[in-house]
Design an enzyme around this catalytic site. Sequence first.
Site: not given
Length: 322
Positions: A13, A36, A58, A145
């Site tokens: 994305i 990823t 991050i 998740y």
Amino acid sequence: MKHILITGGAGFIGSNLTEYFLNKGYKVTCLDNFATGHRHNVEPFFKNENYTLIEGDIRNLETCQKAAENVDYILHEAALGSVPRSINDPITSNDVNVSGFLNMLVAARDAGVKRFVYAASSSTYGDSESLPKVEDIIGKPLSPYAVTKYVNELYADVFSKTYGIECIGLRYFNVFGRRQDPNGAYAAVIPLFVKQFMNHESPKINGTGDYSRDFTYIDNVIQMNELAMLTEISEAVNTVYNTAVGDRTTLNDLIKYLKKYLSDFDAEIAKVEVIHGPNRVGDIPHSLASIEKAKSLLGYQPSHTIDKGIKEAVSWYWENLK
């Protein structure tokens, strides 16, 4: 010239968002640790003088603060996706998706960023059985998740109220399209099935194939990010939106779409049989979004149905996986 920071900008994305906003004349900084994401997703941007790549994580606050300097907007896509991955390794999923998210919020606050738009998830609806899914009715999370993505929404809400940061969450529903990785243990269903069909291998469906999803093409997601980033309607900010098509497709119907369009390139694919296995732990039976809130407050009008999206995605994979 407005400056956007896209975290996870080398991912599926994130790289599509990067390409779109560079083409519109924005200055774009990408933050990615390539856990990823892929370098080949961003290499075409290196020659663009408005593009900057920061290779970093991050989970490091200083890295986040450096990346957020002189930024107008943050599109936060960086995360460890996949329900099965989070079940196998909840600690790392939490570190990235919660601690990393908090780092980015702090960095956005410290840098005085105008707006923080983040990737939320339809997994937040958990065990709620109501259909279609409406933003203010959720259930209990069904996976680590899902817990992490719900915590993101809670943190964003607290930061907007406490520090005055404008935050918008986009609850993505089964996004698919160009650049989505068909490889690896946690590959999403559509690129994985496409790859298997192209190799004349039998895809494995978890369960009977009657489970349904609101499959959402990448161009619809790009539109939602742009609308969320630029809206000037006060009541449209500091909330969450379903980011979807508003229609559901069973896995069996998905197989039919894939065979239909892949057979245009290779007629033998129509003959490939499908294997059925057990249902997957943490999966919900059905997912269907109401997109009325996004239509009403943001002016969202999805450009791609599942049929149109699959046709474009299959064409892209045929060109790039061969």
